[in-house]
Design a protein around this motif. Structure first.
Motif, PDB file in Angstrom:
ATOM      1  N   VAL A 286       7.194   0.881   5.249  1.00 10.61           N
ATOM      2  CA  VAL A 286       5.958   0.095   5.247  1.00 10.61           C
ATOM      3  C   VAL A 286       4.754   0.919   5.695  1.00 10.61           C
ATOM      4  O   VAL A 286       3.719   0.937   5.025  1.00 10.61           O
ATOM      5  N   ALA A 287       4.876   1.586   6.835  1.00 13.48           N
ATOM      6  CA  ALA A 287       3.723   2.295   7.385  1.00 13.48           C
ATOM      7  C   ALA A 287       3.150   3.341   6.421  1.00 13.48           C
ATOM      8  O   ALA A 287       1.934   3.378   6.203  1.00 13.48           O
ATOM      9  N   PRO A 288       3.965   4.210   5.799  1.00 11.99           N
ATOM     10  CA  PRO A 288       3.371   5.184   4.868  1.00 11.99           C
ATOM     11  C   PRO A 288       2.666   4.515   3.692  1.00 11.99           C
ATOM     12  O   PRO A 288       1.576   4.956   3.286  1.00 11.99           O
ATOM     13  N   ALA A 289       3.256   3.441   3.151  1.00 12.85           N
ATOM     14  CA  ALA A 289       2.621   2.751   2.022  1.00 12.85           C
ATOM     15  C   ALA A 289       1.303   2.120   2.447  1.00 12.85           C
ATOM     16  O   ALA A 289       0.304   2.181   1.713  1.00 12.85           O
ATOM     17  N   ALA A 290       1.268   1.507   3.640  1.00 13.24           N
ATOM     18  CA  ALA A 290       0.044   0.861   4.118  1.00 13.24           C
ATOM     19  C   ALA A 290      -1.061   1.877   4.363  1.00 13.24           C
ATOM     20  O   ALA A 290      -2.225   1.651   3.980  1.00 13.24           O
TER      21      ALA A 290
END
Length: 327
Positions: free
Chosen positions: A225-229
């Motif tokens: 999630v964090a890299p995509a966000a």
């Protein structure tokens, strides 16, 4: 439909978000009606249907989704908050009993917490580490990871801040992180209830009806999630007021879930986390056996022959699984 014919959660598509639409049954699938027309969704191949604002769903559609083992999750706008959910297809309590035993026995719970931490980070925990210390060490690592991603994608970062009652008060990257987290919660929630675990019996998170969802989501948050966000937020820096951030984050997360085979991992990872080695098992007493023995007559009452007017609770209820039963 036989339960043996249902696809495993690991073989499912992750989730579908729907808003401002009507969901109806269409044979063994569901149909989505909105301003753009009608689309059919094969719910047997879907893990979770996320229903956003402005959505109505018929009783027949809910029945079709339940029969297919697709969890129904009611969420806020842009999938920003999770309000409620419908159960998955499992009929067995085996996994729930394992989860409850691990949660109730301190030695087992500590072992699960240790596994959760060590599955995410390279270093091991001290043998006497408390839950508070684990949370503290995890918090430091997560803050460091956020700072690294902010630098990598050139996004201003002032910490993780989110006001539940004021969505627009959060900055760009925090809204992106919250939208992605809601999608991850939906998928993990669907996997948990479909496998027969309780979303409430958490090991690190406690006191919420979704504590175990948060525990399991944390296993993947920084990887999927964090890299995509941060990547999406980095593309929006030059024009932060344009619409569609949440949708772009959902699409990016869905692609990442597929690329990282998230649906193929979640239930297996939970099973491994809650299956402890013999040393951990021997460290505590078998509380379940002792509890059953202590209940005495409540569990071991006199047997009654169904032919004499008793009820055989080992068989299906009258009318269960037939077409002529009306509720």
């Amino acid at each position: 439909m036989s339960l043996r014919e249902l696809p495993k959660i690991r073989d499912s598509l992750s989730y579908l978000y729907v808003e401002h639409a009507r969901v109806e049954r269409s044979d063994h699938a569901v149909a989505l009606w909105d301003k753009d027309g009608t689309r059919t969704v094969p719910c047997a191949a879907l893990a979770a249907l996320l229903l956003g604002p402005g959505t109505t769903v018929t009783h027949a559609a809910v029945a079709a989704l339940a029969e297919a083992g697709c969890s129904i999750i009611w969420v806020g706008e842009g999938s920003s908050r999770l309000y409620a959910q419908g159960h998955g297809e499992t009929r067995s309590s085996r996994r729930l009993l394992t989860q409850a035993e691990n949660h109730a026995v301190p030695a087992r719970r500590a072992a699960v917490v240790r596994r959760m931490y060590e599955s995410r980070f390279d270093d091991s925990l001290p043998s006497d580490a408390t839950i508070e210390q684990v949370r503290g060490k995890e918090g430091v690592r997560v803050r460091t990871a956020y700072a690294r991603l902010a630098k990598e994608y050139r996004v201003p970062w002032h910490g993780r801040r989110y006001e539940r009652g004021n969505w627009t008060a959060a900055d760009l990257v925090n809204r992106a992180l919250s939208s992605g987290a809601a999608c991850l919660y939906g998928v993990c929630h669907a996997a948990i209830v479909s496998a027969g675990y309780s979303p409430a019996l958490g090991f690190i998170h406690t006191g919420k009806m979704l504590s175990f969802v948060y525990d399991i989501a944390d296993l993947y948050r920084m990887d999927v999630v964090a890299p995509a966000a941060f990547e999406v937020a980095g593309r929006w820096i030059d024009n932060p007021t344009r619409a569609g951030l949440e949708r772009e984050v959902r699409v990016a997360c869905r692609e990442t879930f597929r690329a990282r085979d998230l649906m193929g991992r979640v239930v297996g990872d939970i099973d491994r986390l809650l299956t402890l080695d013999e040393a951990a098992i021997e460290a505590s007493s078998s509380w379940l056996d002792a509890a059953v023995e202590g209940l005495g007559g409540l569990w071991a009452g006199p047997e009654v022959d169904p032919a004499d007017g008793g009820v055989n609770y080992g068989d299906p209820d009258p009318g269960e699984g037939t077409d002529d039963f009306e509720g």
